[in-house]
Design an enzyme around this catalytic site. Structure first.
Site, short mmCIF file in Angstrom:
data_model
loop_
_atom_site.label_atom_id
_atom_site.label_comp_id
_atom_site.label_asym_id
_atom_site.label_seq_id
_atom_site.Cartn_x
_atom_site.Cartn_y
_atom_site.Cartn_z
N THR A 186 0.77 -1.10 -0.09
CA THR A 186 -0.14 -0.09 0.15
C THR A 186 1.02 1.21 -0.01
OG1 THR A 186 -1.82 1.06 1.11
CG2 THR A 186 -0.45 -0.19 2.57
N GLU A 331 -4.89 -2.27 4.81
CA GLU A 331 -4.70 -3.09 6.32
C GLU A 331 -5.90 -3.50 6.88
OE1 GLU A 331 -3.91 0.00 4.89
OE2 GLU A 331 -1.92 0.88 5.51
N TRP A 444 -12.90 22.76 11.01
CA TRP A 444 -12.76 21.58 10.13
C TRP A 444 -13.78 21.84 8.89
CZ3 TRP A 444 -10.51 16.74 12.23
CH2 TRP A 444 -9.29 16.89 12.93
P1 AMP Z 1 -6.42 1.58 0.21
O1 AMP Z 1 -5.75 1.24 1.33
O2 AMP Z 1 -5.92 2.14 -0.83
O3 AMP Z 1 -7.63 0.61 -0.24
O4 AMP Z 1 -7.15 2.96 0.75
C1 AMP Z 1 -7.87 3.02 2.01
C2 AMP Z 1 -8.40 4.28 2.07
O5 AMP Z 1 -9.65 4.58 1.17
C3 AMP Z 1 -9.22 4.58 3.48
O6 AMP Z 1 -8.30 4.83 4.52
C4 AMP Z 1 -10.13 5.76 3.23
O7 AMP Z 1 -9.33 6.83 3.45
C5 AMP Z 1 -10.69 5.48 1.86
N1 AMP Z 1 -11.65 4.71 1.76
C6 AMP Z 1 -12.04 3.67 1.39
N2 AMP Z 1 -13.51 3.18 1.36
C7 AMP Z 1 -14.05 4.50 1.47
C8 AMP Z 1 -15.40 5.04 1.51
N3 AMP Z 1 -16.51 4.14 1.19
N4 AMP Z 1 -15.69 6.29 1.85
C9 AMP Z 1 -14.51 7.16 1.87
N5 AMP Z 1 -13.29 6.63 1.94
C10 AMP Z 1 -12.94 5.36 1.79
#
Ligand code: AMP
Length: 541
Positions: A186, A331, A444
């Site tokens: 990641t 993760e 914020w």
């Molecule tokens: P990744 O590890 O690349 O899959 O990214 C994970 C991140 O994607 C999370 O920590 C969130 O910031 C974002 N994320 C995943 N699902 C959502 C969702 N439904 N709404 C908002 N952010 C999301």
């Protein structure tokens, strides 16, 4: 006194064997990079996964050795998932959308021994093979006659030739369920990517949790299409959960445009599809432009980034498809929460139900969540107070591969980097990624809230809200917008659209129209790039 039940280990091989025995004729359909549709069954997949395992034995790979993949969603990739992990090795999926030098860095860091790739990625492999010092075998996922003779790549052979040399009479080894099974890197905001190392136990438990009715609700009556790639968090674990439930599995290969996805949904009678919002934007545009309808699709799982409420309404009101908004991260294997109503909410009027369904949803059993303030104090579940989201559970990371980045946990909890609220019913809502929150005058502003309002405007195809440095307020929100093809909207009209929807000080100071918004390797908007590009954008003082 211990219980007297059997200590059967939770192993990934048991998923494919279960499917082969109980759902032998359930289909796996793949759009191949060759262009055609390939169709076979779980029985066939299990036979070939065993051949992969035997072929890895023949190469002399040891327990826990890593085998990399650079591949689209397809049946061969699926066989590798089961064959590599089932035989005790680690399937290391690499995102081919990363720059080649980063792919080489990741393969070296993982110490991949074998690398299997779709022919689409031959140019990447040609560029990196000599730099991947641990890779001894390059396997092209195709027939022998499709491998060009003059690639110069040492140790290159075709997958079909490699596995058909094996008999298929293979017995899966039994071992400790906490053994490593899959590795996925990641990208953080700084430094090199970090490896998340899943175990057999975490993968099987995650599949169980994700198949539950209030999560994906996957069953033997479903036909599931993971548009989310198998190189990004194991396609949200869908290949494993499909084998566990016997769902028909449809794999879209490289054709992820709206037209191709629509045609696959219709031709294979897909009931459940899963992907990031940008994929569904393409699909919905295609549907609107060509006046298409779905005949079988019932549900779409949308996650990876926030699903705009306008998208949820369009799916429901125009196409009769229920959106399941889900949250997770590499993760967290990745599923952490999904949004489905509770019994008492099924009697609410539609607008009130919608206010719930736009959230990222409730934790499934196996995931504990809490929100904390800057000092680590737990905050109230009142649906209003926001704080840093921390999670823990048997499919949540406790440490990165090779201990990179030190101990990530805080008092045994994994800090997600997301900012969220949780309401009294346990529904979690992400208000922002902590680095994307806009800090204006000590308050914020949720960039997601501002984007969702823009996305509800009929002329807006995509919107990103970023904080731009401001001498008085620290930061002010600015909206970056891509218009829908042929649609027009003026800055003033878009800003007026905010009145009454947010406090006046939260309304963006400006709108910047652009041709496109940069997307990262997993389809998320790269707001960091936009912040850099527009950091000197003039604002009213
Ligand atoms: P990744 O590890 O690349 O899959 O990214 C994970 C991140 O994607 C999370 O920590 C969130 O910031 C974002 N994320 C995943 N699902 C959502 C969702 N439904 N709404 C908002 N952010 C999301």
């Amino acid at each position: 006194m211990l219980g007297l039940m059997q200590d059967e280990q939770l192993l990934i091989s048991s998923l494919i064997e279960f499917a082969a025995r109980n759902h032998a004729d359930a289909q796996i359909v793949s759009r191949r990079v060759e262009g055609d549709l390939h169709c076979y069954t779980y029985h066939d997949a299990a036979v070939r996964a065993r051949r992969v395992a035997a072929a890895l034995d023949r190469l002399g790979l040891g327990f826990s050795d890593r085998v990399g993949t650079l591949a689209w969603n397809g049946y061969r990739h699926c066989e590798l998932y089961f064959g590599i992990a089932g035989s005790g090795r680690v399937v290391h999926t690499i995102n081919p959308r990363l720059p080649p030098e980063q792919i080489a860095w990741i393969a070296n860091h993982a110490e991949d021994r074998v690398l299997c790739f779709d022919m689409t990625f031959l140019p990447i492999v040609k560029a990196i093979w000599s730099k991947c010092v641990t890779v001894r075998h390059w396997i092209a996922l195709c027939e022998a006659n499709a491998v060009p003779a003059d690639t110069g790549i040492a140790g290159l052979r075709s997958y079909e030739e490699w596995i058909t040399a094996e008999s298929g009479g293979y017995a899966w080894p039994r071992f400790e369920e906490r053994s490593a099974a899959a590795l996925c890197y990641t990208s953080g905001t700084t430094g090199h990517p970090k490896g998340v190392l899943y175990s057999h136990r975490s993968t099987v438990l995650h599949a169980w949790g994700s198949a539950l009715p209030d999560t994906l609700g996957l069953s033997a009556r479903d036909c599931v299409l993971p548009v989310v790639p198998m190189f990004h968090v194991n396609a949200w674990g869908i290949p494993y959960a499909s084998a566990m439930t016997g769902a028909k599995l449809v794999l879209p290969g490289a054709a992820l445009d709206g037209k191709s996805v629509y045609e696959l949904i219709e031709s294979e009678s897909v009931t459940l599809a899963a992907g990031v919002p940008t994929v569904w934007l393409g699909l919905l545009n295609h549907m609107a432009q060509h006046g298409r309808r779905f005949s079988t699709l019932q549900r779409t799982v949308i996650g990876g980034s926030a699903c705009p409420p306008a998208m949820i309404s369009t799916f429901k009101d125009t196409y009769g498809v229920t959106v399941l908004h889900a949250w997770g991260m590499t993760e967290t294997s990745p599923l952490g929460s999904a949004c489905t109503l509770k019994l008492k909410q099924t009697r609410l009027p539609p607008e009130e139900q919608m206010a719930v369904l736009v959230k990222q949803g409730r934790a499934m059993f196996g995931v504990e969540m809490k929100i904390v303030d800057a000092g680590g104090e737990e905050l109230a579940w009142d649906g209003k107070t926001s704080g840093d989201l921390h999670v823990k559970g048997p499919w949540i990371t406790k440490s990165y591969f090779k201990g990179e980045g030190g101990d990530p946990l805080v008092d045994g909890w994994f800090p997600t980097g997301d900012v969220a609220t949780i309401d009294a019913d346990g529904f979690m809502q992400i208000t922002d990624r902590s680095k994307d929150v806009i800090k204006s005058g000590g308050e914020w502003i949720s960039s997601i809230d501002i984007e969702n309002i823009a996305m509800a405007h009929p002329a807006v195809a995509m919107a990103a809200c970023i904080g731009v440095p401001h001498p008085k307020w620290d930061e002010r929100p600015v909206l970056v917008v891509v218009k829908k093809p042929g649609a027009e909207v003026a800055r003033e009209e878009l800003l007026a659209h905010y009145h009454g929807q947010v406090a006046n000080w939260q309304i963006p100071d400006d709108v910047i129209f652009v041709e496109s918004i940069p997307l990262g390797a997993t389809g998320k908007m790269q707001k960091g790039k936009l912040r850099e590009q527009f950091k000197h954008h003039p604002l009213p003082v």
